[in-house]
Motif scaffolding. Structure first.
Motif, PDB file in Angstrom:
ATOM      1  N   UNK A 104      -4.615  60.472   8.828  1.00 17.77           N
ATOM      2  CA  UNK A 104      -4.469  60.345   7.376  1.00 17.77           C
ATOM      3  C   UNK A 104      -5.615  61.024   6.640  1.00 17.77           C
ATOM      4  N   UNK A 105      -6.809  60.948   7.207  1.00 17.26           N
ATOM      5  CA  UNK A 105      -7.979  61.557   6.572  1.00 17.26           C
ATOM      6  C   UNK A 105      -7.850  63.080   6.514  1.00 17.26           C
ATOM      7  N   UNK A 106      -7.028  63.659   7.382  1.00 19.23           N
ATOM      8  CA  UNK A 106      -6.865  65.105   7.413  1.00 19.23           C
ATOM      9  C   UNK A 106      -5.724  65.589   6.524  1.00 19.23           C
ATOM     10  N   UNK A 107      -5.008  64.673   5.911  1.00 19.81           N
ATOM     11  CA  UNK A 107      -3.977  65.049   4.937  1.00 19.81           C
ATOM     12  C   UNK A 107      -4.644  65.318   3.597  1.00 19.81           C
ATOM     13  N   UNK A 108      -3.927  65.986   2.714  1.00 21.30           N
ATOM     14  CA  UNK A 108      -4.452  66.157   1.359  1.00 21.30           C
ATOM     15  C   UNK A 108      -4.398  64.797   0.662  1.00 21.30           C
ATOM     16  N   UNK A 109      -5.190  64.599  -0.368  1.00 23.86           N
ATOM     17  CA  UNK A 109      -5.124  63.324  -1.092  1.00 23.86           C
ATOM     18  C   UNK A 109      -3.726  63.032  -1.628  1.00 23.86           C
ATOM     19  N   UNK A 110      -3.026  64.050  -2.084  1.00 24.04           N
ATOM     20  CA  UNK A 110      -1.669  63.849  -2.596  1.00 24.04           C
ATOM     21  C   UNK A 110      -0.750  63.371  -1.479  1.00 24.04           C
ATOM     22  N   UNK A 111      -0.818  64.018  -0.315  1.00 20.64           N
ATOM     23  CA  UNK A 111       0.027  63.617   0.812  1.00 20.64           C
ATOM     24  C   UNK A 111      -0.291  62.180   1.234  1.00 20.64           C
ATOM     25  N   UNK A 112      -1.561  61.875   1.327  1.00 19.38           N
ATOM     26  CA  UNK A 112      -1.994  60.542   1.736  1.00 19.38           C
ATOM     27  C   UNK A 112      -1.494  59.488   0.746  1.00 19.38           C
ATOM     28  N   UNK A 113      -1.638  59.759  -0.545  1.00 22.44           N
ATOM     29  CA  UNK A 113      -1.222  58.809  -1.574  1.00 22.44           C
ATOM     30  C   UNK A 113       0.279  58.572  -1.533  1.00 22.44           C
ATOM     31  N   UNK A 114       1.045  59.641  -1.389  1.00 23.80           N
ATOM     32  CA  UNK A 114       2.499  59.487  -1.323  1.00 23.80           C
ATOM     33  C   UNK A 114       2.881  58.619  -0.124  1.00 23.80           C
ATOM     34  N   UNK A 115       2.283  58.866   1.034  1.00 24.29           N
ATOM     35  CA  UNK A 115       2.606  58.060   2.216  1.00 24.29           C
ATOM     36  C   UNK A 115       2.197  56.601   2.041  1.00 24.29           C
ATOM     37  N   UNK A 116       1.039  56.356   1.445  1.00 22.78           N
ATOM     38  CA  UNK A 116       0.603  54.971   1.213  1.00 22.78           C
ATOM     39  C   UNK A 116       1.590  54.256   0.296  1.00 22.78           C
ATOM     40  N   UNK A 117       1.982  54.901  -0.783  1.00 21.91           N
ATOM     41  CA  UNK A 117       2.910  54.254  -1.714  1.00 21.91           C
ATOM     42  C   UNK A 117       4.282  54.046  -1.080  1.00 21.91           C
ATOM     43  N   UNK A 118       4.751  55.026  -0.337  1.00 22.91           N
ATOM     44  CA  UNK A 118       6.090  54.919   0.252  1.00 22.91           C
ATOM     45  C   UNK A 118       6.145  53.914   1.398  1.00 22.91           C
ATOM     46  N   UNK A 119       5.150  53.952   2.289  1.00 26.10           N
ATOM     47  CA  UNK A 119       5.278  53.170   3.515  1.00 26.10           C
ATOM     48  C   UNK A 119       4.380  51.945   3.589  1.00 26.10           C
ATOM     49  N   UNK A 120       3.269  51.916   2.881  1.00 23.48           N
ATOM     50  CA  UNK A 120       2.442  50.718   2.857  1.00 23.48           C
ATOM     51  C   UNK A 120       2.827  49.829   1.676  1.00 23.48           C
ATOM     52  N   UNK A 121       2.942  50.434   0.511  1.00 15.53           N
ATOM     53  CA  UNK A 121       3.339  49.683  -0.681  1.00 15.53           C
ATOM     54  C   UNK A 121       4.847  49.468  -0.727  1.00 15.53           C
ATOM     55  N   UNK A 122       5.592  50.175   0.104  1.00 13.70           N
ATOM     56  CA  UNK A 122       7.040  50.053   0.227  1.00 13.70           C
ATOM     57  C   UNK A 122       7.760  50.350  -1.094  1.00 13.70           C
ATOM     58  N   UNK A 123       7.255  51.364  -1.809  1.00 13.78           N
ATOM     59  CA  UNK A 123       7.916  51.791  -3.035  1.00 13.78           C
ATOM     60  C   UNK A 123       9.038  52.769  -2.681  1.00 13.78           C
ATOM     61  N   UNK A 124      10.056  52.794  -3.493  1.00 17.44           N
ATOM     62  CA  UNK A 124      11.132  53.768  -3.307  1.00 17.44           C
ATOM     63  C   UNK A 124      10.614  55.139  -3.736  1.00 17.44           C
ATOM     64  N   UNK A 125      11.405  56.165  -3.468  1.00 11.66           N
ATOM     65  CA  UNK A 125      11.023  57.508  -3.898  1.00 11.66           C
ATOM     66  C   UNK A 125      10.913  57.577  -5.415  1.00 11.66           C
ATOM     67  N   UNK A 126      11.841  56.931  -6.097  1.00 17.46           N
ATOM     68  CA  UNK A 126      11.836  56.931  -7.565  1.00 17.46           C
ATOM     69  C   UNK A 126      10.611  56.187  -8.099  1.00 17.46           C
TER      70      UNK A 126
END
Length: 165
Positions: A104-126
């Motif tokens: 995760x540290x090697x991803x861009x901040x944008x990529x990391x944030x999107x993954x955290x919101x989608x899979x840790x925070x369990x937010x939908x794409x919308x």
């Protein structure tokens, strides 16, 4: 701020700061930056407490997402050293967690944030798109690119990531 408002804010912080702190760490990948991020979001929340007191967690999370975006725009991306860990007792899946943290540290901040919101925070794409001020298609493509990058960086995570995710 009235005493009742202050008490409500203090109760919120006591009840939710651990969960918010975990999210802040996942967003930043650094314990110190995570503390700063949460502190900045809570400072915004206390200023607007009368308006947000009915759903303060959503406000604070959104403030963290936006503040983190502002930070990535202002600083160069650096990798976080594993030496930054605070010596907490390792979980049973320490190797897996460290591998995931390194990837995760090697991803861009944008990529990391999107993954955290989608899979840790369990937010939908919308919901993720709304939280970050992006289009849904950008969230979809960023998620796809991020997962592909994780598969490349850490093939041992393939089972966790999934073959078709």
């Amino acid at each position: 701020m009235t005493t009742a408002d202050r008490d409500g804010f203090d109760e919120f912080v006591a009840a939710r700061s651990a969960a918010l702190s975990r999210t802040a760490y996942l967003l930043t990948g650094d314990h110190h930056l995570a503390q700063d991020l949460l502190q900045a979001a809570l400072m915004q929340a206390v200023k607007h407490w009368r308006r947000i007191h009915t759903s303060p967690e959503a406000y604070v999370r959104r403030a963290m997402y936006h503040q983190n975006i502002s930070w990535w725009r202002r600083r160069r991306i650096t990798e976080t050293s594993l030496l930054s860990y605070d010596g907490a007792v390792p979980a049973p899946d320490t190797d897996l967690r460290l591998t995931l943290d390194q990837a995760l540290a090697r991803l861009t901040p944008k990529q990391r944030t999107v993954l955290v919101l989608r899979f840790y925070e369990d937010l939908t794409e919308v919901e993720t798109a709304r939280a970050l001020g992006l289009s849904t298609s950008t969230v979809k493509s960023t998620t796809r690119q991020s997962l592909a990058r994780l598969r490349t960086l850490a093939p041992e995570l393939a089972e966790l990531i999934g073959a078709d995710a």
